[in-house]
Motif scaffolding. Structure first.
Motif, mmCIF file in Angstrom:
data_model
loop_
_atom_site.group_PDB
_atom_site.id
_atom_site.type_symbol
_atom_site.label_atom_id
_atom_site.label_comp_id
_atom_site.label_asym_id
_atom_site.label_seq_id
_atom_site.Cartn_x
_atom_site.Cartn_y
_atom_site.Cartn_z
ATOM 1 N N GLU A 114 0.824 -1.203 0.000
ATOM 2 C CA GLU A 114 0.000 0.000 0.000
ATOM 3 C C GLU A 114 0.860 1.256 0.000
ATOM 4 O OE1 GLU A 114 -3.151 0.187 2.833
ATOM 5 O OE2 GLU A 114 -3.629 -1.941 2.658
ATOM 6 N N ALA A 129 -4.485 10.285 -2.080
ATOM 7 C CA ALA A 129 -5.303 9.086 -2.227
ATOM 8 C C ALA A 129 -4.451 7.887 -1.862
ATOM 9 C CB ALA A 129 -5.843 8.947 -3.643
ATOM 10 N N ARG A 130 -5.119 6.831 -1.416
ATOM 11 C CA ARG A 130 -4.441 5.608 -0.976
ATOM 12 C C ARG A 130 -4.641 4.511 -2.019
ATOM 13 N NH1 ARG A 130 -5.016 3.477 5.200
ATOM 14 N NH2 ARG A 130 -3.676 1.617 5.095
ATOM 15 N N TYR A 131 -3.547 3.805 -2.331
ATOM 16 C CA TYR A 131 -3.592 2.790 -3.383
ATOM 17 C C TYR A 131 -3.020 1.462 -2.889
ATOM 18 C CZ TYR A 131 -4.305 6.616 -6.743
ATOM 19 O OH TYR A 131 -4.790 7.707 -7.437
ATOM 20 N N LEU A 140 -7.113 1.873 -6.578
ATOM 21 C CA LEU A 140 -7.510 2.882 -5.607
ATOM 22 C C LEU A 140 -8.250 2.237 -4.437
ATOM 23 C CD1 LEU A 140 -7.794 5.938 -4.916
ATOM 24 C CD2 LEU A 140 -9.977 5.884 -6.154
ATOM 25 N N ILE A 141 -7.816 2.564 -3.223
ATOM 26 C CA ILE A 141 -8.460 2.059 -2.011
ATOM 27 C C ILE A 141 -9.311 3.137 -1.355
ATOM 28 C CG2 ILE A 141 -8.091 1.128 0.315
ATOM 29 C CD1 ILE A 141 -5.460 -0.011 -0.648
ATOM 30 N N ASP A 142 -8.760 4.359 -1.284
ATOM 31 C CA ASP A 142 -9.435 5.425 -0.552
ATOM 32 C C ASP A 142 -9.031 6.782 -1.121
ATOM 33 O OD1 ASP A 142 -10.917 6.712 1.465
ATOM 34 O OD2 ASP A 142 -9.152 6.870 2.753
ATOM 35 N N GLY A 143 -10.006 7.678 -1.224
ATOM 36 C CA GLY A 143 -9.710 9.023 -1.697
ATOM 37 C C GLY A 143 -10.388 9.315 -3.014
ATOM 38 N N HIS A 145 -8.688 12.904 -1.101
ATOM 39 C CA HIS A 145 -8.965 13.764 0.030
ATOM 40 C C HIS A 145 -8.097 15.012 -0.050
ATOM 41 C CE1 HIS A 145 -11.060 10.420 1.994
ATOM 42 N NE2 HIS A 145 -10.000 9.656 1.740
#
Length: 222
Positions: A114, A129-131, A140-143, A145
């Motif tokens: 990650e 953003a989190r990948y 893409l995991i999150d975002g 933001h």
């Protein structure tokens, strides 16, 4: 397949790519004050040098941010106008993906599952953003933001945002100045288009309310 890619979330850039991911021409400028003025001539130069007319394109893709209002609008408005004039499909791609496409390969080589992509959001904040890296490809995991650097998860961080706040973010060497570019954004878009995977529409990801305010009623003169 011929794809014209445009991104103005950070620098103003454009690229012409084939369906095999070959780059036929690029344009970029880091002068953030002239996005609207230089983008159209830059695109014209790319197409002219490649001997390609706009009507020969198969599609256009544009970075939808996150990014500042003025710069982001310039790229999206240009892409929408050209797609309408040339009667070509237009797709959106999150601009942070333009960094994630190469970051995922580096993370995979380093044995990292990650990672974070972060760019400058000004006001002492970052867009991020989190990948997840799967075999060198990004997911893409999150975002996205926008937040203070201290609020970003403690993971390896790729992009200029990490370079601006090295004391707060785990910056990855070799990527501390990386900005989204149309060429990298186009490469991630081409893979999805060739595979028939969905892309975004062209709704901009501003993440903040506009600084522009509607003036209130004028006060009466006494």
């Amino acid at each position: 397949m011929l794809i014209l890619s445009i991104d103005t979330s950070a620098i103003a850039s454009a690229a012409l790519l084939t369906g095999e991911g070959e780059t036929l021409g690029t344009f970029a400028t880091e002068d953030t004050r002239t996005h609207a003025e230089v983008l159209a001539p830059g695109i014209h130069g790319i197409l002219t040098s490649a001997g390609v007319a706009g009507t020969q394109l198969d599609a256009l893709v544009v970075g939808v941010g996150p990014g500042p209002f003025t710069g982001l609008r310039s790229g999206i408005a240009t892409a929408r106008s050209l797609a309408f004039a040339w009667r070509k499909p237009l797709h959106g791609v999150m601009s942070l993906d333009a960094i994630a496409v190469d970051a995922a390969l580096d993370a995979w080589r380093q044995g990292v599952d990650e990672f974070i992509v972060a760019t400058d959001a000004r006001r002492k904040e970052v867009y991020w953003a989190r990948y997840f890296s799967t075999g060198g490809t990004h997911q893409l995991i999150d975002g996205p933001h926008v937040s203070a650097p201290a609020d970003v998860p403690e993971l390896p961080v790729y992009g200029r945002g990490a370079g601006l706040y090295p004391e707060l973010l785990r910056s990855v060497p070799g990527f501390t100045g990386t900005q989204p570019t149309a060429e990298a954004l186009g490469r991630t878009a081409v893979v999805k288009l060739v595979r028939g995977l969905p892309l975004l529409d062209t709704t901009p990801l501003y993440l903040r309310e506009s600084d522009a305010k509607v003036p209130g009623p004028r006060k009466r003169a006494l």
